[in-house]
Write a protein that holds these residues in place. Sequence first.
Motif, PDB file in Angstrom:
ATOM      1  N   THR A   1       0.853  -1.188   0.000  1.00 21.14           N
ATOM      2  CA  THR A   1       0.000   0.000   0.000  1.00 21.14           C
ATOM      3  C   THR A   1       0.886   1.234   0.000  1.00 21.14           C
ATOM      4  O   THR A   1       1.779   1.365   0.839  1.00 21.14           O
ATOM      5  CB  THR A   1      -0.930   0.014   1.226  1.00 21.14           C
ATOM      6  OG1 THR A   1      -1.717  -1.179   1.217  1.00 21.14           O
ATOM      7  CG2 THR A   1      -1.843   1.228   1.202  1.00 21.14           C
ATOM      8  N   LEU A   2       0.618   2.128  -0.951  1.00 24.14           N
ATOM      9  CA  LEU A   2       1.343   3.383  -1.055  1.00 24.14           C
ATOM     10  C   LEU A   2       0.359   4.542  -0.915  1.00 24.14           C
ATOM     11  O   LEU A   2      -0.765   4.461  -1.411  1.00 24.14           O
ATOM     12  CB  LEU A   2       2.046   3.495  -2.411  1.00 24.14           C
ATOM     13  CG  LEU A   2       3.034   2.405  -2.780  1.00 24.14           C
ATOM     14  CD1 LEU A   2       3.597   2.655  -4.174  1.00 24.14           C
ATOM     15  CD2 LEU A   2       4.147   2.300  -1.761  1.00 24.14           C
ATOM     16  N   ASN A   3       0.794   5.607  -0.282  1.00 24.56           N
ATOM     17  CA  ASN A   3      -0.025   6.811  -0.192  1.00 24.56           C
ATOM     18  C   ASN A   3       0.371   7.720  -1.353  1.00 24.56           C
ATOM     19  O   ASN A   3       1.444   8.319  -1.349  1.00 24.56           O
ATOM     20  CB  ASN A   3       0.182   7.526   1.143  1.00 24.56           C
ATOM     21  CG  ASN A   3      -0.773   8.691   1.288  1.00 24.56           C
ATOM     22  OD1 ASN A   3      -0.639   9.692   0.616  1.00 24.56           O
ATOM     23  ND2 ASN A   3      -1.734   8.534   2.177  1.00 24.56           N
TER      24      ASN A   3
ATOM     25  N   THR B   1      10.169   1.165  -5.437  1.00 26.89           N
ATOM     26  CA  THR B   1       8.778   1.250  -5.002  1.00 26.89           C
ATOM     27  C   THR B   1       8.654   0.898  -3.528  1.00 26.89           C
ATOM     28  O   THR B   1       7.953   1.577  -2.767  1.00 26.89           O
ATOM     29  CB  THR B   1       7.890   0.326  -5.852  1.00 26.89           C
ATOM     30  OG1 THR B   1       8.017   0.734  -7.219  1.00 26.89           O
ATOM     31  CG2 THR B   1       6.445   0.389  -5.427  1.00 26.89           C
ATOM     32  N   VAL B   2       9.337  -0.121  -3.097  1.00 27.47           N
ATOM     33  CA  VAL B   2       9.252  -0.573  -1.712  1.00 27.47           C
ATOM     34  C   VAL B   2       9.722   0.509  -0.736  1.00 27.47           C
ATOM     35  O   VAL B   2       9.262   0.570   0.399  1.00 27.47           O
ATOM     36  CB  VAL B   2      10.021  -1.902  -1.523  1.00 27.47           C
ATOM     37  CG1 VAL B   2      11.514  -1.713  -1.626  1.00 27.47           C
ATOM     38  CG2 VAL B   2       9.622  -2.578  -0.236  1.00 27.47           C
TER      39      VAL B   2
ATOM     40  N   GLY C   1       4.942   3.904   3.515  1.00 20.31           N
ATOM     41  CA  GLY C   1       4.940   4.771   4.688  1.00 20.31           C
ATOM     42  C   GLY C   1       5.265   6.229   4.396  1.00 20.31           C
ATOM     43  O   GLY C   1       5.296   7.049   5.310  1.00 20.31           O
ATOM     44  N   LYS C   2       5.511   6.555   3.141  1.00 20.28           N
ATOM     45  CA  LYS C   2       5.805   7.927   2.739  1.00 20.28           C
ATOM     46  C   LYS C   2       4.574   8.534   2.072  1.00 20.28           C
ATOM     47  O   LYS C   2       3.706   7.820   1.582  1.00 20.28           O
ATOM     48  CB  LYS C   2       6.966   7.961   1.736  1.00 20.28           C
ATOM     49  CG  LYS C   2       8.197   7.215   2.153  1.00 20.28           C
ATOM     50  CD  LYS C   2       8.988   8.005   3.129  1.00 20.28           C
ATOM     51  CE  LYS C   2      10.312   7.275   3.401  1.00 20.28           C
ATOM     52  NZ  LYS C   2      10.956   7.731   4.582  1.00 20.28           N
ATOM     53  N   LYS C   3       4.519   9.853   2.024  1.00 19.56           N
ATOM     54  CA  LYS C   3       3.463  10.558   1.295  1.00 19.56           C
ATOM     55  C   LYS C   3       4.037  10.973  -0.052  1.00 19.56           C
ATOM     56  O   LYS C   3       4.946  11.805  -0.112  1.00 19.56           O
ATOM     57  CB  LYS C   3       2.965  11.770   2.080  1.00 19.56           C
ATOM     58  CG  LYS C   3       2.199  11.370   3.307  1.00 19.56           C
ATOM     59  CD  LYS C   3       1.623  12.561   4.018  1.00 19.56           C
ATOM     60  CE  LYS C   3       0.836  12.041   5.228  1.00 19.56           C
ATOM     61  NZ  LYS C   3       0.173  13.119   5.932  1.00 19.56           N
TER      62      LYS C   3
ATOM     63  N   ASN D   1      -4.603   6.047  -0.354  1.00 22.09           N
ATOM     64  CA  ASN D   1      -3.890   4.779  -0.261  1.00 22.09           C
ATOM     65  C   ASN D   1      -4.239   3.927  -1.464  1.00 22.09           C
ATOM     66  O   ASN D   1      -5.410   3.750  -1.792  1.00 22.09           O
ATOM     67  CB  ASN D   1      -4.229   4.045   1.030  1.00 22.09           C
ATOM     68  CG  ASN D   1      -3.595   4.700   2.228  1.00 22.09           C
ATOM     69  OD1 ASN D   1      -2.546   5.328   2.128  1.00 22.09           O
ATOM     70  ND2 ASN D   1      -4.225   4.573   3.379  1.00 22.09           N
ATOM     71  N   LYS D   2      -3.182   3.426  -2.128  1.00 25.06           N
ATOM     72  CA  LYS D   2      -3.344   2.601  -3.329  1.00 25.06           C
ATOM     73  C   LYS D   2      -2.561   1.314  -3.148  1.00 25.06           C
ATOM     74  O   LYS D   2      -1.419   1.333  -2.689  1.00 25.06           O
ATOM     75  CB  LYS D   2      -2.796   3.320  -4.568  1.00 25.06           C
ATOM     76  CG  LYS D   2      -3.408   4.671  -4.838  1.00 25.06           C
ATOM     77  CD  LYS D   2      -4.719   4.523  -5.521  1.00 25.06           C
ATOM     78  CE  LYS D   2      -5.258   5.887  -5.939  1.00 25.06           C
ATOM     79  NZ  LYS D   2      -6.476   5.787  -6.672  1.00 25.06           N
TER      80      LYS D   2
END
Length: 152
Positions: free
Chosen positions: A11-13, A70-71, A75-77, A18-19
Amino acid sequence: MVNILGKTIMTLNINGENKEVAAKPSDILLNTLRNELGLTGAKPSCENGDCGSCTILVDGWPIKSCLMLTVEAIGKKIMTVEGLEDAPIQKAFVEKWGFQCGYCTSGFLMVCHALANIHPDANDYVIQEWLQSNICRCTGYEEIKNAIKSIM
C-alpha cells in the motif's frame, strides 16, 4: 504485504489516497506510478537521476522517481504532478510561459512547488540551485524562474 509470483502487494499513499500495487523488490517507483497506477505525469528520460523529468514529491521533498525503489515509498506521502490540483505554480507556468515542449514540465512543476513550500522567501541564488536539479532543453530557464518568482 503479501508475496504473489515474485511480486509483493503493498500500500502506497499517492496524492493523498492509499493505493495497493503489486511490485517486485527491484521495481523503481517511476515504473510503478506509470504502469501500475496510470500516473504518467512523471516522465521516463535519462533513468539515472540526471534530468529530473520524473521528479515527484516524497514527504514534501523533490525526489527523482527513477532512483527510488517502489518498496522504499511504503509509509511515505507521495505526490505526483496529478496531485497538484491547480496549485499556484501551475497557473504561473502558463502565465509566464514556463514551458516549451512540455516533457520536462511536470518535473519542474514539482521542484518549484516544493521550493515555494519549503523556501517561500527564496532568493535568486536558492532558486537557481533548486532549478539545477532538472534539465530543460527547450527554454533558457528565465521563464521558469519568472514563474516561481511570481508566486513567492
